[in-house]
Design an enzyme around this catalytic site. Structure first.
Site, mmCIF file in Angstrom:
data_model
loop_
_atom_site.group_PDB
_atom_site.id
_atom_site.type_symbol
_atom_site.label_atom_id
_atom_site.label_comp_id
_atom_site.label_asym_id
_atom_site.label_seq_id
_atom_site.Cartn_x
_atom_site.Cartn_y
_atom_site.Cartn_z
ATOM 1 N N ASP A 1 0.867 35.389 7.932
ATOM 2 C CA ASP A 1 1.134 34.372 6.909
ATOM 3 C C ASP A 1 0.790 34.828 5.501
ATOM 4 O OD1 ASP A 1 -1.793 32.901 6.043
ATOM 5 O OD2 ASP A 1 -1.780 34.167 7.821
ATOM 6 N N LYS B 1 -6.514 44.970 6.825
ATOM 7 C CA LYS B 1 -5.166 44.846 6.268
ATOM 8 C C LYS B 1 -5.237 44.626 4.766
ATOM 9 C CE LYS B 1 -4.632 41.386 9.102
ATOM 10 N NZ LYS B 1 -4.103 40.195 9.793
ATOM 11 N N ASP C 1 -5.914 33.742 11.275
ATOM 12 C CA ASP C 1 -6.062 32.678 10.268
ATOM 13 C C ASP C 1 -4.746 32.446 9.534
ATOM 14 O OD1 ASP C 1 -9.150 32.014 9.951
ATOM 15 O OD2 ASP C 1 -8.999 34.169 10.238
ATOM 16 N N ASP D 1 -1.524 38.066 13.428
ATOM 17 C CA ASP D 1 -2.646 37.591 12.621
ATOM 18 C C ASP D 1 -3.205 36.305 13.243
ATOM 19 O OD1 ASP D 1 -4.317 37.360 10.224
ATOM 20 O OD2 ASP D 1 -3.014 35.679 9.724
#
Length: 253
Positions: free
Chosen positions: A204, A179, A10, A8
Site C-alpha cells: 500500500d 523496504k 500494515d 506487506d
C-alpha cells in the site's frame, strides 16, 4: 500469472487492529492454489512469531515461517557483516531479542552500531545516547524508513520520522535495511525460491513497497487501502505494474 507473492502487512492486510476487507480471502485463495508467499514487513516491533500470532488472531490461515521482518533482515545483515559486534538498540524488546539471537551483544554504551527501529517508548535520553554514540564513531542502521503508518485511528509517526532526529543531530545518514532497499528484498525472494519474474510484490506504500519491486526488478501491485492515495500513485513517473482498490479484485489464477 505469478507463482509467488511478497506481501506487506500494515495497510495491506490490516490497519492497526482492524483487518482490511478482502485480505483474509486473498490469503485463503493463495492457500487453496498452493501459491507460496512471504509477508515482507518493515515493522520491526515484533519477532517473527509475534507478527505471525497477530495474523493468526485476526483469522489469517498462515504459518510463522511466512513472516520476514525488517528486524530479521537487520539481524542477518549484522551477523554477516559484523559478527559479534556490540549494538545499541533504540526499539522494542522484540527487536533487541532478535538481534541478540544472532550472536550480537546489545549494550547501552560504547556500541559499534546504533540500530533504530520504531520504539513506542522513545524519549530524549534514548535519542541523546544514540546521537552521542554515532558522533563517537558508531555506525548507524535504521530497520526501515517509513515516515508514517496506518492504524485503526489514522496515521501515526513511523520509524523514519524518528530516525530523522538522529540524522539531523549527527549529519549521518543511516544504512537502511528494510523496504525499499534491496537487502530485505533479496532475502525474501530467496526464501520463495523463485526467479524474480515469477514474483509479485503487493503493498500500500509507494515509497517502500512499490519502490522495492521497481528498484529490485519485481512486478508490483499497489492496493489503495493504506499509506499512498490512488491519486498520488497515478502521478508517479514510475507507476506500479498494477493498481487496485481492494484485494478482492485480484485473481491469483
Amino acid at each position: 500469472m505469478y507463482k509467488g507473492y511478497l506481501i506487506d502487512l500494515d495497510g495491506t492486510m490490516y490497519n492497526g487492529t482492524a483487518v482490511i476487507d478482502g485480505a483474509v480471502d486473498f490469503i485463503d485463495r493463495l492457500n487453496e492454489e498452493s501459491i507460496p508467499y512471504v509477508f515482507l514487513t518493515n515493522n520491526a516491533t515484533k519477532t517473527q512469531v509475534e507478527a505471525a500470532q497477530k495474523l493468526l488472531d485476526m483469522g489469517f490461515d498462515i504459518q510463522p515461517e511466512t513472516l520476514y521482518t525488517s528486524s530479521m533482515a537487520t539481524a542477518a545483515y549484522l551477523r554477516e557483516t559484523a559478527p559479534g559486534a556490540s549494538v545499541y538498540v533504540i526499539g522494542t524488546d522484540s527487536l533487541k531479542g532478535t538481534i541478540e539471537a544472532s550472536g550480537l551483544t546489545v549494550t547501552d554504551s560504547d556500541a559499534d552500531y546504533v540500530v533504530m527501529g520504531l520504539d513506542p517508548g522513545i524519549n530524549y535520553e534514548k535519542l541523546s545516547k544514540g546521537t552521542l554514540m554515532i558522533n563517537a564513531g558508531a555506525r548507524f542502521i535504521a530497520t526501515n524508513p517509513d515516515k508514517k503508518f496506518p492504524t485503526e485511528k489514522g496515521f501515526v509517526p513511523g520509524n523514519g520520522s524518528l530516525v530523522s532526529v538522529l540524522t539531523v543531530a549527527t549529519g549521518i545518514e543511516p544504512v537502511i535495511i528494510g523496504k525499499p532497499e534491496g537487502i530485505i528484498l533479496e532475502s525474501a525472494v530467496s526464501a520463495l525460491g523463485l526467479p524474480k519474474e515469477d514474483v509479485l510484490m503487493v503493498g500500500d506504500n509507494y515509497d517502500t513497497d512499490i519502490l522495492t519491486g521497481i528498484n529490485g526488478g519485481v512486478d508490483t501491485l499497489h492496493v489503495n487501502t493504506g499509506v499512498t492515495p490512488k491519486e498520488d500513485v497515478e502521478g508517479k513517473t514510475h507507476p506500479p505494474t498494477y493498481m487496485i482498490d481492494n484485494l478482492k479484485e485480484w485473481s491469483v489464477r
